[in-house]
Write a protein that holds these residues in place. Sequence first.
Motif, PDB file in Angstrom:
ATOM      1  N   TYR A 289      52.914 -22.519-103.785  1.00 61.95           N
ATOM      2  CA  TYR A 289      53.373 -22.417-102.400  1.00 61.95           C
ATOM      3  C   TYR A 289      54.848 -22.771-102.341  1.00 61.95           C
ATOM      4  N   GLN A 290      55.602 -21.919-101.703  1.00 59.12           N
ATOM      5  CA  GLN A 290      57.024 -22.232-101.542  1.00 59.12           C
ATOM      6  C   GLN A 290      57.312 -22.545-100.075  1.00 59.12           C
ATOM      7  N   PRO A 291      57.777 -23.760 -99.804  1.00 60.95           N
ATOM      8  CA  PRO A 291      57.993 -24.193 -98.419  1.00 60.95           C
ATOM      9  C   PRO A 291      59.002 -23.321 -97.673  1.00 60.95           C
ATOM     10  N   ALA A 303      54.544 -22.178 -95.663  1.00 53.69           N
ATOM     11  CA  ALA A 303      54.793 -21.912 -97.080  1.00 53.69           C
ATOM     12  C   ALA A 303      54.311 -20.511 -97.413  1.00 53.69           C
ATOM     13  N   GLU A 304      54.963 -19.941 -98.397  1.00 55.73           N
ATOM     14  CA  GLU A 304      54.517 -18.621 -98.861  1.00 55.73           C
ATOM     15  C   GLU A 304      53.633 -18.825-100.082  1.00 55.73           C
ATOM     16  N   ALA A 305      52.464 -18.217-100.051  1.00 57.89           N
ATOM     17  CA  ALA A 305      51.553 -18.296-101.199  1.00 57.89           C
ATOM     18  C   ALA A 305      51.977 -17.244-102.217  1.00 57.89           C
ATOM     19  N   LEU A 306      52.225 -17.690-103.431  1.00 59.59           N
ATOM     20  CA  LEU A 306      52.670 -16.762-104.475  1.00 59.59           C
ATOM     21  C   LEU A 306      51.664 -16.770-105.624  1.00 59.59           C
ATOM     22  N   ALA A 307      51.210 -15.594-105.977  1.00 60.96           N
ATOM     23  CA  ALA A 307      50.184 -15.478-107.012  1.00 60.96           C
ATOM     24  C   ALA A 307      50.748 -15.857-108.373  1.00 60.96           C
ATOM     25  N   ARG A 308      49.954 -16.551-109.149  1.00 57.04           N
ATOM     26  CA  ARG A 308      50.340 -16.923-110.510  1.00 57.04           C
ATOM     27  C   ARG A 308      49.220 -16.575-111.462  1.00 57.04           C
ATOM     28  N   TRP A 309      49.592 -16.170-112.650  1.00 56.63           N
ATOM     29  CA  TRP A 309      48.568 -15.839-113.653  1.00 56.63           C
ATOM     30  C   TRP A 309      48.950 -16.470-114.981  1.00 56.63           C
ATOM     31  N   SER A 318      54.734 -13.127-115.379  1.00 54.75           N
ATOM     32  CA  SER A 318      55.501 -13.044-114.124  1.00 54.75           C
ATOM     33  C   SER A 318      54.814 -12.111-113.125  1.00 54.75           C
ATOM     34  N   PRO A 319      54.799 -12.508-111.841  1.00 57.67           N
ATOM     35  CA  PRO A 319      54.241 -11.582-110.834  1.00 57.67           C
ATOM     36  C   PRO A 319      55.020 -10.272-110.768  1.00 57.67           C
ATOM     37  N   ASP A 320      56.286 -10.319-111.167  1.00 55.08           N
ATOM     38  CA  ASP A 320      57.051  -9.069-111.175  1.00 55.08           C
ATOM     39  C   ASP A 320      56.494  -8.091-112.197  1.00 55.08           C
ATOM     40  N   VAL A 321      55.661  -8.582-113.137  1.00 57.21           N
ATOM     41  CA  VAL A 321      55.022  -7.699-114.113  1.00 57.21           C
ATOM     42  C   VAL A 321      53.612  -7.340-113.653  1.00 57.21           C
ATOM     43  N   ILE A 361      50.709 -14.944 -96.734  1.00 55.62           N
ATOM     44  CA  ILE A 361      50.087 -14.240 -97.861  1.00 55.62           C
ATOM     45  C   ILE A 361      50.679 -12.835 -97.955  1.00 55.62           C
ATOM     46  N   ASN A 362      51.043 -12.449 -99.160  1.00 55.56           N
ATOM     47  CA  ASN A 362      51.647 -11.128 -99.357  1.00 55.56           C
ATOM     48  C   ASN A 362      50.585 -10.024 -99.377  1.00 55.56           C
ATOM     49  N   LEU A 363      50.848  -8.966 -98.632  1.00 56.03           N
ATOM     50  CA  LEU A 363      49.978  -7.785 -98.685  1.00 56.03           C
ATOM     51  C   LEU A 363      50.767  -6.651 -99.331  1.00 56.03           C
ATOM     52  N   ILE A 422      57.794  -9.092 -91.698  1.00 52.64           N
ATOM     53  CA  ILE A 422      58.236  -7.960 -92.513  1.00 52.64           C
ATOM     54  C   ILE A 422      59.041  -8.550 -93.666  1.00 52.64           C
ATOM     55  N   ASP A 423      58.592  -8.238 -94.890  1.00 53.79           N
ATOM     56  CA  ASP A 423      59.139  -8.852 -96.103  1.00 53.79           C
ATOM     57  C   ASP A 423      60.212  -7.961 -96.726  1.00 53.79           C
ATOM     58  N   ASP A 424      61.085  -8.563 -97.498  1.00 53.59           N
ATOM     59  CA  ASP A 424      62.125  -7.820 -98.246  1.00 53.59           C
ATOM     60  C   ASP A 424      62.898  -6.888 -97.323  1.00 53.59           C
ATOM     61  N   PHE A 425      63.182  -7.347 -96.114  1.00 56.15           N
ATOM     62  CA  PHE A 425      63.798  -6.432 -95.164  1.00 56.15           C
ATOM     63  C   PHE A 425      65.163  -5.950 -95.657  1.00 56.15           C
ATOM     64  N   ASP A 446      65.934 -10.201 -97.298  1.00 59.35           N
ATOM     65  CA  ASP A 446      65.802 -10.238 -98.747  1.00 59.35           C
ATOM     66  C   ASP A 446      66.922 -11.051 -99.394  1.00 59.35           C
ATOM     67  N   LYS A 447      66.586 -11.673-100.513  1.00 60.96           N
ATOM     68  CA  LYS A 447      67.530 -12.495-101.278  1.00 60.96           C
ATOM     69  C   LYS A 447      68.826 -11.743-101.592  1.00 60.96           C
ATOM     70  N   MET A 448      68.652 -10.443-101.829  1.00 61.86           N
ATOM     71  CA  MET A 448      69.804  -9.590-102.121  1.00 61.86           C
ATOM     72  C   MET A 448      70.909  -9.737-101.068  1.00 61.86           C
ATOM     73  N   VAL A 482      67.500 -18.734-100.608  1.00 60.50           N
ATOM     74  CA  VAL A 482      68.697 -19.532-100.316  1.00 60.50           C
ATOM     75  C   VAL A 482      68.878 -20.550-101.442  1.00 60.50           C
ATOM     76  N   GLU A 483      70.003 -20.458-102.110  1.00 61.27           N
ATOM     77  CA  GLU A 483      70.220 -21.320-103.275  1.00 61.27           C
ATOM     78  C   GLU A 483      71.351 -22.317-103.078  1.00 61.27           C
ATOM     79  N   THR A 484      72.239 -22.038-102.119  1.00 62.35           N
ATOM     80  CA  THR A 484      73.399 -22.938-101.971  1.00 62.35           C
ATOM     81  C   THR A 484      73.513 -23.459-100.539  1.00 62.35           C
ATOM     82  N   GLY A 501      63.902 -21.122-100.214  1.00 60.93           N
ATOM     83  CA  GLY A 501      64.734 -20.947-101.406  1.00 60.93           C
ATOM     84  C   GLY A 501      64.795 -22.211-102.224  1.00 60.93           C
ATOM     85  N   TRP A 502      65.394 -22.044-103.410  1.00 58.89           N
ATOM     86  CA  TRP A 502      65.421 -23.144-104.347  1.00 58.89           C
ATOM     87  C   TRP A 502      66.242 -24.338-103.849  1.00 58.89           C
ATOM     88  N   LEU A 503      67.150 -24.058-102.897  1.00 57.62           N
ATOM     89  CA  LEU A 503      67.918 -25.162-102.327  1.00 57.62           C
ATOM     90  C   LEU A 503      66.985 -26.205-101.709  1.00 57.62           C
TER      91      LEU A 503
HETATM   92  P1  C2E Z   1      58.527 -12.005-102.729  1.00 57.14           P
HETATM   93  O1  C2E Z   1      57.368 -11.795-101.844  1.00 57.14           O
HETATM   94  O2  C2E Z   1      59.877 -11.547-102.228  1.00 57.14           O
HETATM   95  O3  C2E Z   1      58.537 -13.515-103.110  1.00 57.14           O
HETATM   96  C1  C2E Z   1      59.684 -14.255-103.188  1.00 57.14           C
HETATM   97  C2  C2E Z   1      60.094 -14.380-104.609  1.00 57.14           C
HETATM   98  O4  C2E Z   1      61.368 -14.991-104.644  1.00 57.14           O
HETATM   99  C3  C2E Z   1      59.151 -15.297-105.405  1.00 57.14           C
HETATM  100  O5  C2E Z   1      59.145 -14.823-106.740  1.00 57.14           O
HETATM  101  C4  C2E Z   1      59.893 -16.605-105.337  1.00 57.14           C
HETATM  102  O6  C2E Z   1      59.550 -17.477-106.383  1.00 57.14           O
HETATM  103  C5  C2E Z   1      61.314 -16.152-105.455  1.00 57.14           C
HETATM  104  N1  C2E Z   1      62.280 -17.101-104.903  1.00 57.14           N
HETATM  105  C6  C2E Z   1      62.135 -17.902-103.810  1.00 57.14           C
HETATM  106  N2  C2E Z   1      63.252 -18.609-103.605  1.00 57.14           N
HETATM  107  C7  C2E Z   1      64.131 -18.260-104.566  1.00 57.14           C
HETATM  108  C8  C2E Z   1      65.477 -18.653-104.863  1.00 57.14           C
HETATM  109  O7  C2E Z   1      66.107 -19.497-104.201  1.00 57.14           O
HETATM  110  N3  C2E Z   1      66.059 -18.060-105.941  1.00 57.14           N
HETATM  111  C9  C2E Z   1      65.391 -17.137-106.705  1.00 57.14           C
HETATM  112  N4  C2E Z   1      66.025 -16.592-107.728  1.00 57.14           N
HETATM  113  N5  C2E Z   1      64.131 -16.728-106.447  1.00 57.14           N
HETATM  114  C10 C2E Z   1      63.506 -17.309-105.378  1.00 57.14           C
HETATM  115  P2  C2E Z   1      57.790 -14.662-107.495  1.00 57.14           P
HETATM  116  O8  C2E Z   1      56.853 -15.747-107.187  1.00 57.14           O
HETATM  117  O9  C2E Z   1      58.165 -14.408-108.920  1.00 57.14           O
HETATM  118  O10 C2E Z   1      57.189 -13.358-106.872  1.00 57.14           O
HETATM  119  C11 C2E Z   1      57.789 -12.150-107.105  1.00 57.14           C
HETATM  120  C12 C2E Z   1      57.190 -11.080-106.237  1.00 57.14           C
HETATM  121  O11 C2E Z   1      55.849 -10.819-106.623  1.00 57.14           O
HETATM  122  C13 C2E Z   1      57.095 -11.442-104.782  1.00 57.14           C
HETATM  123  O12 C2E Z   1      58.310 -11.257-104.161  1.00 57.14           O
HETATM  124  C14 C2E Z   1      56.038 -10.478-104.316  1.00 57.14           C
HETATM  125  O13 C2E Z   1      56.588  -9.214-104.093  1.00 57.14           O
HETATM  126  C15 C2E Z   1      55.119 -10.422-105.481  1.00 57.14           C
HETATM  127  N6  C2E Z   1      53.994 -11.296-105.261  1.00 57.14           N
HETATM  128  C16 C2E Z   1      53.849 -12.589-105.600  1.00 57.14           C
HETATM  129  N7  C2E Z   1      52.620 -13.028-105.226  1.00 57.14           N
HETATM  130  C17 C2E Z   1      51.992 -11.983-104.620  1.00 57.14           C
HETATM  131  C18 C2E Z   1      50.705 -11.786-104.012  1.00 57.14           C
HETATM  132  O14 C2E Z   1      49.866 -12.690-103.918  1.00 57.14           O
HETATM  133  N8  C2E Z   1      50.394 -10.554-103.518  1.00 57.14           N
HETATM  134  C19 C2E Z   1      51.306  -9.538-103.573  1.00 57.14           C
HETATM  135  N9  C2E Z   1      50.953  -8.363-103.071  1.00 57.14           N
HETATM  136  N10 C2E Z   1      52.517  -9.686-104.119  1.00 57.14           N
HETATM  137  C20 C2E Z   1      52.876 -10.887-104.652  1.00 57.14           C
END
Ligand code: C2E
Length: 531
Positions: A289-291, A303-309, A318-321, A361-363, A422-425, A446-448, A482-484, A501-503
Amino acid sequence: MNKTGTMLLASAVGALALIVPFSLSMYLAQMQGREDAVATLQDMADDVLQRADTARLQISDAIAALNNNPSGPPCSAERLARMGMLSGAFSHVAGMGRLEGDALICTTLGLATQDIPINLGKPDASHPSGMHFWSAVELPGLPGQAFTVVGRDGYAAIADADLGLDLLNHDSVVSLAFFIGEQRQLVGYRGVIRDAWGSRYHDQPIQFEDDGYLVVIRPSQTTDSAALAAMPTSRVAAKIRRSAYVLGPLGLALGTLLTGAVSIVARRRLSLNGELQAAFERNEFFVEYQPIIDLSNGRCVGAEALARWRNEDGVLVSPDVFIPFAEAHGMIGRITARVMEIVVQEAAGLLRANPGLHIAINLSSEDLHSHDAQMHMRELAQRAQIEPSSLMFEITERGLMSPEKARNVLLAVRAGGFRMAIDDFGTGHSNLSYLATYELDFLKIDKMFVDTLGTNAPTSLVTFHIIELARSLGMQVIAEGVETEAQRDILRARGVQYAQGWLFARPMSIQKLEDFIAQAGSGARASSTRT
Ligand code: C2E
Ligand code: CA
Ligand code: CA
């Protein structure tokens, strides 16, 4: 795609990877072999033209030289001496003589006399310039030797029968011929020549295959003559074989290389596929969970729930994979369901204790096209007795590429009382009208775009426009990545309410999140939701 499908596809692609380069090399060998043969024939035809044209000019010059000196009896010793001198001067002229009608009455070869003329018969070819050609003439006293006799104005030049074609002893299987005039009269040749070939020629260079021969005919650049060169197609095939010996192994090697690459990729895919399937059974997924922080007071609003494997070998994939892979192989729905289960199971207590706190939760787009995700969510929320507004769905812009397909699910999510973001806008290309249509609560920049803040990049202006757009649509903004502190300060100055963000914090376990909230405090401003 399932395992069998992947394997079938991989085999098909593998076979193609082998066959295509090899077939291509064979095709190239064919082209190259033929081109090679045509080039050889063209060179030879040009050679013939050059020699034959020279011979013709020499003959013409020799006769003209005699005509300049018309006085005296036709076969006087003086005249014969002059003819002998001229035939010596021109390499293509073997001898000269006098003509009376179609008969040679004397020659420098000393074979005819006025008493015993040599009757040549009707000319085989005649040219508008007044030249007559007798081909394959045998002269008495010189048996077995054929000559071409060219006559004009009562004089004759006696040349080698093939106008020097035999001198072109490049390749004895190649037939050569020399034509003159518009009637394409054959005046010299060597080897097999078919009558039909000359009639196909109409002043333009041509090449064709006929009766087992590859034939090339080329016009002379300076006169109306033309030359033909022909090669048996078996010879062409030999040239093709020679090219194939070189190109074939190359094609085969390339094909083998490609097939190897395909099989490596396929094996990786298959193994990732199998591993991911097994990951469900082995329960290898977990959630971090990221606050999400309220920039006005530093409190944690969710917090955003992020899947881990973590796979069998203990490696964190990596979830990106694995997320894109699961999306491509129809497994993302199962992952979404798994994440929901884990979230509801481990975060229910936290959510009940902190009203106003939410877990996002990400869809993925697949989830938006089926009812499973939101049905599942509602069921779980009821069972765990948590408010629907404690849960948020993050929908990427990409997921809204075909809004009509997603429409029903989106409306159901809204009606269910869940929050939506709406994510990654800004990274997708969807129609903005959905923003107003579905009354989304949050817009995640989006972080970009966040990365450009505080730099001079023109995109940083786009970031401000996105913030304005969200404000005008009544949406709250969450800045991602947000990192800085500089980024945070700019965002806050621009009126952005929330940041992640990591900040502030990296993704963490539920226990760590509970500790984090206990320290930072929780709660959102009353205005942060629409419901
Ligand atoms: P996302 O939804 O844009 O998630 C945010 C990503 O940015 C997460 O990467 C998070 O760890 C990362 N992040 C947050 N703050 C910072 C920061 O300050 N600096 C940097 N460099 N990165 C930061 P994560 O966890 O690797 O997830 C990557 C992507 O995988 C997610 O992007 C999302 O698209 C997908 N994902 C992760 N979990 C799920 C899930 O449960 N379901 C679905 N459908 N997609 C998921
Ligand atoms: Ca997200
Ligand atoms: Ca995102």
